[in-house]
Write a protein that holds these residues in place. Structure first.
Motif, short mmCIF file in Angstrom:
data_model
loop_
_atom_site.label_atom_id
_atom_site.label_comp_id
_atom_site.label_asym_id
_atom_site.label_seq_id
_atom_site.Cartn_x
_atom_site.Cartn_y
_atom_site.Cartn_z
N SER A 141 0.85 -1.19 0.00
CA SER A 141 0.00 0.00 0.00
C SER A 141 0.88 1.24 0.00
O SER A 141 2.07 1.17 0.33
N GLY A 142 0.29 2.36 -0.38
CA GLY A 142 1.04 3.61 -0.42
C GLY A 142 0.10 4.79 -0.44
O GLY A 142 -1.12 4.64 -0.36
N ASP A 143 0.69 5.97 -0.58
CA ASP A 143 -0.07 7.21 -0.49
C ASP A 143 0.25 8.11 -1.68
O ASP A 143 0.93 7.71 -2.61
N VAL A 144 -0.22 9.34 -1.62
CA VAL A 144 0.03 10.32 -2.68
C VAL A 144 1.52 10.56 -2.82
O VAL A 144 2.25 10.57 -1.82
N GLY A 145 1.99 10.74 -4.04
CA GLY A 145 3.40 11.02 -4.29
C GLY A 145 4.10 9.79 -4.86
O GLY A 145 3.48 8.90 -5.42
N ALA A 146 5.42 9.77 -4.70
CA ALA A 146 6.23 8.67 -5.24
C ALA A 146 6.55 7.66 -4.14
O ALA A 146 6.91 8.03 -3.04
N SER A 147 6.37 6.39 -4.47
CA SER A 147 6.70 5.29 -3.55
C SER A 147 7.48 4.25 -4.33
O SER A 147 7.36 4.15 -5.55
N THR A 148 8.27 3.46 -3.61
CA THR A 148 8.94 2.34 -4.26
C THR A 148 8.47 1.04 -3.63
O THR A 148 8.20 0.97 -2.43
N VAL A 149 8.32 0.04 -4.49
CA VAL A 149 7.97 -1.31 -4.05
C VAL A 149 9.11 -2.21 -4.46
O VAL A 149 9.51 -2.24 -5.63
N ASP A 150 9.67 -2.94 -3.49
CA ASP A 150 10.79 -3.85 -3.72
C ASP A 150 10.21 -5.23 -4.06
O ASP A 150 9.52 -5.82 -3.24
N ILE A 151 10.49 -5.70 -5.28
CA ILE A 151 9.97 -7.01 -5.72
C ILE A 151 11.11 -8.01 -5.70
O ILE A 151 12.19 -7.75 -6.25
N SER A 152 10.89 -9.17 -5.08
CA SER A 152 11.89 -10.22 -5.10
C SER A 152 11.20 -11.55 -5.41
O SER A 152 9.99 -11.70 -5.21
N VAL A 153 11.98 -12.49 -5.93
CA VAL A 153 11.46 -13.83 -6.23
C VAL A 153 12.43 -14.87 -5.70
O VAL A 153 13.63 -14.61 -5.55
N ASP A 154 11.90 -16.04 -5.41
CA ASP A 154 12.75 -17.16 -5.00
C ASP A 154 13.46 -17.73 -6.23
O ASP A 154 12.95 -17.61 -7.35
N ALA A 155 14.63 -18.34 -6.00
CA ALA A 155 15.33 -19.02 -7.10
C ALA A 155 14.44 -20.14 -7.62
O ALA A 155 13.70 -20.77 -6.87
N ILE A 156 14.50 -20.37 -8.92
CA ILE A 156 13.66 -21.41 -9.53
C ILE A 156 14.48 -22.70 -9.64
O ILE A 156 15.68 -22.66 -9.90
N GLN A 157 13.85 -23.81 -9.40
CA GLN A 157 14.54 -25.10 -9.42
C GLN A 157 14.10 -25.94 -10.61
O GLN A 157 14.16 -27.16 -10.58
N SER A 158 13.66 -25.30 -11.67
CA SER A 158 13.09 -26.02 -12.81
C SER A 158 13.48 -25.33 -14.10
O SER A 158 13.86 -24.16 -14.11
N ASP A 159 13.35 -26.07 -15.21
CA ASP A 159 13.61 -25.47 -16.53
C ASP A 159 12.38 -24.71 -17.03
O ASP A 159 12.45 -24.03 -18.05
N ILE A 160 11.29 -24.84 -16.35
CA ILE A 160 10.04 -24.22 -16.81
C ILE A 160 9.93 -22.81 -16.23
O ILE A 160 10.00 -22.62 -15.01
N ALA A 161 9.76 -21.85 -17.12
CA ALA A 161 9.59 -20.46 -16.68
C ALA A 161 8.26 -20.31 -15.95
O ALA A 161 7.35 -21.13 -16.11
N ARG A 162 8.14 -19.27 -15.15
CA ARG A 162 6.87 -19.02 -14.46
C ARG A 162 6.53 -17.54 -14.55
O ARG A 162 7.41 -16.69 -14.74
N ALA A 163 5.26 -17.25 -14.39
CA ALA A 163 4.79 -15.87 -14.47
C ALA A 163 3.60 -15.68 -13.55
O ALA A 163 2.84 -16.63 -13.30
N SER A 164 3.46 -14.48 -13.05
CA SER A 164 2.30 -14.12 -12.27
C SER A 164 2.12 -12.61 -12.43
O SER A 164 2.87 -11.96 -13.17
N SER A 165 1.16 -12.06 -11.75
CA SER A 165 0.96 -10.62 -11.81
C SER A 165 0.34 -10.18 -10.48
O SER A 165 -0.11 -11.00 -9.69
N PHE A 166 0.38 -8.88 -10.25
CA PHE A 166 -0.36 -8.32 -9.13
C PHE A 166 -1.07 -7.07 -9.61
O PHE A 166 -0.69 -6.48 -10.63
#
Length: 195
Positions: A141-166
């Protein structure tokens, strides 16, 4: 003679994009105008004084906030006649500027990625999809003005790519950010082979 001091229309309405408005004054006397410039920083009203019929010229900038801007202009005659004018400029549309709507990670991420969100909306929220446990955000969540959101992902253990959204909800609008992560085979892993 009886003093006359009339503002045409009484209250003044401006659309969010209106930057100038002229308001006729009908008068048979000298008059003075006051308003509070601290309420609405970009507002100017001229002239401050006049005699007889005239016009007030109202100047401002476009209202990009999601709140109406209001101020009160007071006209007074030398003889004590007083007219209050309610001035209102409609709010702008909710806006949000997102630095990147597509964020891609390698199989071994090597760090997080920063998303910058600039908004004129108080109280935006991020809705995460259910069941996605490999993607992490440091704030939702955030407010008026500029905010930063730090996005991180876990290491993948497969050859298959993955995708999601928010989804970022702001005002009555929303924006989607897609997060993808490449499979292990796309990291060009070189295998040492024993002979």
């Amino acid at each position: 003679a009886k003093e006359i001091l009339i503002v045409e229309g009484g209250n003044i309405e401006m659309r969010s994009g209106d930057e100038s408005k002229e308001v006729p004054i009908t008068a048979n006397c000298a008059w003075e105008m006051t308003y509070d410039p601290t309420v609405w920083n970009s507002l100017t009203v001229q002239p401050q004084r006049g005699v007889g019929n005239g016009s007030l010229v109202i100047n401002t900038d476009q209202n990009t906030s999601v709140f109406d801007r209001v101020d009160t202009i007071v006209l007074k005659s030398d003889g004590g006649l007083k007219q209050k004018i309610a001035l209102r400029q409609e709010s702008g549309d909710p806006t949000m500027n997102i630095s990147d709507k597509f964020v891609n990670f390698k199989a071994k991420p090597g760090g997080s990625k920063l998303l910058t969100i600039k908004s004129n909306v108080a109280g935006w929220n991020i809705v995460m999809p259910s069941g996605i446990d490999w993607m992490h955000l440091d704030k939702i969540s955030g407010d008026v003005g500029a905010s930063t959101v730090d996005i991180s992902v876990d290491a993948i253990q497969s050859d298959i790519a993955r995708a999601s959204s928010f989804t970022i909800l702001y005002g009555s609008s929303s924006a989607e950010v897609i997060v993808t992560q490449e499979g292990m085979n796309s990291d060009n892993i070189s295998l040492g082979v024993n002979t």
